[in-house]
Scaffold this active site. Structure first.
Site, PDB file in Angstrom:
ATOM      1  N   GLY A  14     -47.981  37.063  16.348  1.00 34.25           N
ATOM      2  CA  GLY A  14     -48.004  38.712  17.698  1.00 34.25           C
ATOM      3  C   GLY A  14     -49.477  38.705  18.019  1.00 34.25           C
ATOM      4  N   ASP A  35     -43.645  36.704  10.044  1.00 33.97           N
ATOM      5  CA  ASP A  35     -43.429  37.372  11.259  1.00 33.97           C
ATOM      6  C   ASP A  35     -42.170  37.447  11.314  1.00 33.97           C
ATOM      7  OD1 ASP A  35     -44.792  38.163  14.067  1.00 33.97           O
ATOM      8  OD2 ASP A  35     -43.248  37.983  13.910  1.00 33.97           O
ATOM      9  N   GLY A  40     -43.310  39.097  18.422  1.00 32.13           N
ATOM     10  CA  GLY A  40     -43.970  37.519  18.438  1.00 32.13           C
ATOM     11  C   GLY A  40     -43.535  36.564  18.748  1.00 32.13           C
ATOM     12  N   LEU A  65     -40.863  41.129  -0.376  1.00 32.71           N
ATOM     13  CA  LEU A  65     -41.657  40.150  -0.336  1.00 32.71           C
ATOM     14  C   LEU A  65     -42.830  39.431  -1.534  1.00 32.71           C
ATOM     15  CD1 LEU A  65     -42.982  37.518   1.840  1.00 32.71           C
ATOM     16  CD2 LEU A  65     -44.587  39.483   2.512  1.00 32.71           C
ATOM     17  N   ARG A 108     -49.594  44.754  -7.254  1.00 36.17           N
ATOM     18  CA  ARG A 108     -48.816  44.041  -8.160  1.00 36.17           C
ATOM     19  C   ARG A 108     -49.953  43.446  -8.189  1.00 36.17           C
ATOM     20  NH1 ARG A 108     -46.640  39.217  -7.895  1.00 36.17           N
ATOM     21  NH2 ARG A 108     -45.536  39.042  -5.996  1.00 36.17           N
ATOM     22  N   ALA A 116     -53.485  47.664   9.769  1.00 35.58           N
ATOM     23  CA  ALA A 116     -53.355  48.238  11.115  1.00 35.58           C
ATOM     24  C   ALA A 116     -52.958  49.083  11.483  1.00 35.58           C
ATOM     25  CB  ALA A 116     -52.379  46.655  12.577  1.00 35.58           C
ATOM     26  N   TYR A 147     -43.667  55.403  16.566  1.00 34.54           N
ATOM     27  CA  TYR A 147     -44.529  54.923  16.094  1.00 34.54           C
ATOM     28  C   TYR A 147     -45.856  55.334  15.926  1.00 34.54           C
ATOM     29  CZ  TYR A 147     -48.692  51.602  17.888  1.00 34.54           C
ATOM     30  OH  TYR A 147     -49.216  51.057  17.933  1.00 34.54           O
ATOM     31  N   GLN A 164     -52.757  57.339  -6.190  1.00 35.11           N
ATOM     32  CA  GLN A 164     -52.087  57.221  -7.740  1.00 35.11           C
ATOM     33  C   GLN A 164     -52.178  56.026  -8.408  1.00 35.11           C
ATOM     34  OE1 GLN A 164     -48.903  58.142  -5.523  1.00 35.11           O
ATOM     35  NE2 GLN A 164     -47.591  57.717  -7.422  1.00 35.11           N
TER      36      GLN A 164
HETATM   37  P1  NAD Z   1     -47.205  42.523  18.663  1.00 33.67           P
HETATM   38  O1  NAD Z   1     -45.915  43.286  18.817  1.00 33.67           O
HETATM   39  O2  NAD Z   1     -48.311  41.739  19.384  1.00 33.67           O
HETATM   40  O3  NAD Z   1     -47.580  42.401  17.037  1.00 33.67           O
HETATM   41  C1  NAD Z   1     -46.417  42.814  16.193  1.00 33.67           C
HETATM   42  C2  NAD Z   1     -46.331  41.661  14.924  1.00 33.67           C
HETATM   43  O4  NAD Z   1     -45.922  41.971  13.957  1.00 33.67           O
HETATM   44  C3  NAD Z   1     -44.893  40.328  15.861  1.00 33.67           C
HETATM   45  O5  NAD Z   1     -45.080  39.375  15.905  1.00 33.67           O
HETATM   46  C4  NAD Z   1     -43.930  40.727  15.392  1.00 33.67           C
HETATM   47  O6  NAD Z   1     -42.911  40.035  16.057  1.00 33.67           O
HETATM   48  C5  NAD Z   1     -44.195  41.077  13.787  1.00 33.67           C
HETATM   49  N1  NAD Z   1     -43.438  42.192  14.039  1.00 33.67           N
HETATM   50  C6  NAD Z   1     -42.573  43.121  13.944  1.00 33.67           C
HETATM   51  N2  NAD Z   1     -41.783  43.888  13.190  1.00 33.67           N
HETATM   52  C7  NAD Z   1     -41.638  43.133  11.795  1.00 33.67           C
HETATM   53  C8  NAD Z   1     -41.581  43.337  10.877  1.00 33.67           C
HETATM   54  N3  NAD Z   1     -40.736  44.336  10.422  1.00 33.67           N
HETATM   55  N4  NAD Z   1     -41.462  41.573   9.339  1.00 33.67           N
HETATM   56  C9  NAD Z   1     -42.491  40.501  10.252  1.00 33.67           C
HETATM   57  N5  NAD Z   1     -42.875  41.002  11.112  1.00 33.67           N
HETATM   58  C10 NAD Z   1     -42.599  42.035  12.623  1.00 33.67           C
HETATM   59  O7  NAD Z   1     -48.651  43.531  19.179  1.00 33.67           O
HETATM   60  P2  NAD Z   1     -50.043  43.505  18.732  1.00 33.67           P
HETATM   61  O8  NAD Z   1     -50.485  44.431  19.812  1.00 33.67           O
HETATM   62  O9  NAD Z   1     -50.461  42.386  18.165  1.00 33.67           O
HETATM   63  O10 NAD Z   1     -50.257  44.270  17.738  1.00 33.67           O
HETATM   64  C11 NAD Z   1     -50.441  43.793  15.712  1.00 33.67           C
HETATM   65  C12 NAD Z   1     -50.643  45.299  15.321  1.00 33.67           C
HETATM   66  O11 NAD Z   1     -52.024  46.032  16.001  1.00 33.67           O
HETATM   67  C13 NAD Z   1     -49.789  46.661  15.239  1.00 33.67           C
HETATM   68  O12 NAD Z   1     -49.273  46.779  14.199  1.00 33.67           O
HETATM   69  C14 NAD Z   1     -50.039  47.719  15.848  1.00 33.67           C
HETATM   70  O13 NAD Z   1     -49.610  48.659  15.292  1.00 33.67           O
HETATM   71  C15 NAD Z   1     -51.421  47.485  15.970  1.00 33.67           C
HETATM   72  N6  NAD Z   1     -52.146  47.848  17.127  1.00 33.67           N
HETATM   73  C16 NAD Z   1     -52.459  47.509  18.149  1.00 33.67           C
HETATM   74  C17 NAD Z   1     -53.302  47.869  19.543  1.00 33.67           C
HETATM   75  C18 NAD Z   1     -53.049  46.664  20.311  1.00 33.67           C
HETATM   76  O14 NAD Z   1     -53.708  47.410  21.748  1.00 33.67           O
HETATM   77  N7  NAD Z   1     -53.187  45.387  20.288  1.00 33.67           N
HETATM   78  C19 NAD Z   1     -54.001  48.636  19.735  1.00 33.67           C
HETATM   79  C20 NAD Z   1     -53.663  49.601  18.257  1.00 33.67           C
HETATM   80  C21 NAD Z   1     -52.730  49.094  16.816  1.00 33.67           C
HETATM   81  N1  UDP Z   2     -42.674  44.657  -3.603  1.00 33.83           N
HETATM   82  C1  UDP Z   2     -42.613  44.034  -2.981  1.00 33.83           C
HETATM   83  N2  UDP Z   2     -43.616  42.892  -3.205  1.00 33.83           N
HETATM   84  C2  UDP Z   2     -43.964  43.135  -4.826  1.00 33.83           C
HETATM   85  C3  UDP Z   2     -43.776  44.157  -5.846  1.00 33.83           C
HETATM   86  C4  UDP Z   2     -43.222  45.220  -4.486  1.00 33.83           C
HETATM   87  O1  UDP Z   2     -42.282  43.507  -1.756  1.00 33.83           O
HETATM   88  O2  UDP Z   2     -44.526  41.571  -4.919  1.00 33.83           O
HETATM   89  C5  UDP Z   2     -41.564  45.942  -2.979  1.00 33.83           C
HETATM   90  C6  UDP Z   2     -40.998  46.326  -3.936  1.00 33.83           C
HETATM   91  O3  UDP Z   2     -39.745  46.142  -3.969  1.00 33.83           O
HETATM   92  C7  UDP Z   2     -40.519  48.238  -4.162  1.00 33.83           C
HETATM   93  C8  UDP Z   2     -42.298  48.357  -2.855  1.00 33.83           C
HETATM   94  O4  UDP Z   2     -43.048  47.324  -2.710  1.00 33.83           O
HETATM   95  O5  UDP Z   2     -39.972  48.671  -3.015  1.00 33.83           O
HETATM   96  C9  UDP Z   2     -43.344  49.578  -3.656  1.00 33.83           C
HETATM   97  O6  UDP Z   2     -43.470  48.838  -5.502  1.00 33.83           O
HETATM   98  P1  UDP Z   2     -44.151  50.052  -5.897  1.00 33.83           P
HETATM   99  O7  UDP Z   2     -44.769  49.054  -6.775  1.00 33.83           O
HETATM  100  O8  UDP Z   2     -45.107  50.323  -5.499  1.00 33.83           O
HETATM  101  O9  UDP Z   2     -42.817  50.851  -6.142  1.00 33.83           O
HETATM  102  P2  UDP Z   2     -40.841  50.703  -7.304  1.00 33.83           P
HETATM  103  O10 UDP Z   2     -41.674  49.016  -6.968  1.00 33.83           O
HETATM  104  O11 UDP Z   2     -42.154  51.017  -8.140  1.00 33.83           O
HETATM  105  O12 UDP Z   2     -40.681  51.487  -6.334  1.00 33.83           O
END
Ligand code: NAD
Ligand code: UDP
Ligand code: UDP
Length: 333
Positions: A14, A35, A40, A65, A108, A116, A147, A164
């Site tokens: 992004g 991503d 992005g 992940l 972990r 962010a 949001y 915790q």
């Molecule tokens: P952006 O939209 O350019 O970047 C966000 C990135 O997250 C993108 O590349 C998108 O593809 C990726 N993404 C979205 N959902 C995803 C998911 N489920 N799994 C993996 N990737 C995912 O926005 P940005 O401006 O670069 O913002 C980045 C962060 O900073 C965000 O969390 C935003 O809330 C925060 N933020 C930005 C601003 C700003 O002014 N730019 C202000 C406040 C907060």
């Molecule tokens: N998780 C993950 N990667 C890791 C470890 C955890 O994505 O390497 C995820 C996992 O699937 C879980 C979440 O993180 O749903 C929260 O993990 P946590 O250990 O806090 O909670 P629990 O597994 O006990 O629900």
């Protein structure tokens, strides 16, 4: 000289994430960019793909992940109102499920994790400028709530994982940031005005343009995020990061017109629902705890942003009829 770390940047393709990946690589770190390309693009990071210390993984963080890293910057989330309102349920999921997964990963690995967060946690603020202890004025059921409330819940999760599970957390409340690689169609005011001006289309000012925002250039923001990540363990935030110079939206429109030398007119359009009236960060904490404050004035940052969009539009054959040289001379470059 920093020790090389394995750093995960979610949302690394992004706007902010791509600049952050770039800086971390320059610092000598080993960067994993995760991503799902929701907002992005590969274009934002294509120049990094040949670097052996950069790795790209297409993945949606609302699913677990499993990777091995030392630090996590959790940037993934659509950030502009147009994008985050497009699929509001997904927006809340990214903020909540995505944060839980990244916190589970950090737990972990015993890795440090930075969230962010956003000035939107203050909603339409009744305190001005906003300090971190202000609890905000957020509508829980409006179009921006996915949001705002999502990000608020993410902050809750970060602090609960700390209480915790003793996690090492950092929460940055990011205020409006702009610069190259903003999405040209995401509806944010800086990209809208710059693209409109370069194409000689009317600049769309919502409301009467008297609402204010404070605009931080992306390089300053990246510096602030890295300083926060590297700060002592007890500095958790939340901590405001943004530029305290406040401008009305009309002032911004006029500055963009001046710097582009555009012939665009200003067109007033209705103000969107729940649009905050004023926004300016109080960055006392960031100054004191991180020794950080922005260094790039709006005029200078806008010039770099205008140059980026000018090239971006030209490469796509979309451009107004003022030559770059003409624009630069009229804007005093
Ligand atoms: P952006 O939209 O350019 O970047 C966000 C990135 O997250 C993108 O590349 C998108 O593809 C990726 N993404 C979205 N959902 C995803 C998911 N489920 N799994 C993996 N990737 C995912 O926005 P940005 O401006 O670069 O913002 C980045 C962060 O900073 C965000 O969390 C935003 O809330 C925060 N933020 C930005 C601003 C700003 O002014 N730019 C202000 C406040 C907060
Ligand atoms: N998780 C993950 N990667 C890791 C470890 C955890 O994505 O390497 C995820 C996992 O699937 C879980 C979440 O993180 O749903 C929260 O993990 P946590 O250990 O806090 O909670 P629990 O597994 O006990 O629900
Ligand atoms: N805005 C505007 N014209 C546009 C886009 C936005 O006047 O084409 C206004 C918008 O109403 C808001 C401000 O600019 O008052 C900042 O909007 P943006 O979406 O960039 O960020 P946010 O509202 O999240 O601060």
């Amino acid at each position: 000289m920093h020790l090389q770390k394995r750093v995960l940047v979610t949302g690394g393709a992004g706007f902010l994430g791509s600049h952050l990946c770039e800086r971390l690589l320059e610092m000598g770190h080993d960067v994993l960019c995760v991503d799902n390309f929701y907002t992005g693009t590969k274009g934002n990071i294509v120049h990094l793909l040949n670097n052996p210390f950069f790795e790209l993984h297409r993945h949606d963080i609302t699913f677990p992940l499993f990777v091995e890293v030392d630090q996590i910057y959790n940037m993934a989330c659509p950030a502009s109102p147009v994008h985050y309102q497009n699929d509001p349920v997904q927006t809340t999921k990214v903020c909540v499920h995505g944060s839980i997964n990244m916190l589970g990963l950090a737990k972990r690995l015993k890795a440090r994790i930075l969230q962010a967060s956003t000035s939107e946690v203050y909603g339409d603020p009744t305190v001005h400028p906003q300090t971190e202890d202000y609890r905000g004025n957020v509508n829980p059921i409006g179009p921006r709530s996915c949001y705002d409330e999502g990000k608020r819940c993410a902050e809750t999760l970060f602090f609960d994982y700390r209480r915790q599970h003793k996690l090492s957390i950092k929460v940055a409340r990011i205020f409006n940031t702009y610069g190259p690689r903003m999405h040209p169609n995401d509806g944010r005011v800086v990209s809208n005005f710059v693209v409109q001006a370069l194409l000689h289309k009317p600049l769309t000012v919502f409301g009467d343009g008297s609402q204010t925002r404070s605009f931080c250039y992306v390089d300053d923001m990246v510096e602030g995020l890295i300083r926060l990540m590297e700060s002592p363990e007890d500095v958790t935030g939340p901590i405001n990061l943004g530029n305290p110079d406040e401008f009305t939206i009309l002032e911004l429109a006029e500055l963009v017109l001046e710097l582009t030398g555009s012939r665009s007119e200003i067109r007033f359009e209705p103000l969107p629902k729940d649009d905050p009236v004023r926004r300016r960060p109080d960055i006392t904490r960031a100054r004191q705890l991180l020794g950080w404050s922005p260094t790039v004035p709006l005029r200078e940052g806008l010039r770099k942003t205008i140059d980026y969009f000018d090239d971006f539009l030209r490469e796509r054959g979309l451009t107004g009829d003022v030559s770059q040289a003409e624009r630069k001379s009229s804007a005093g470059f």
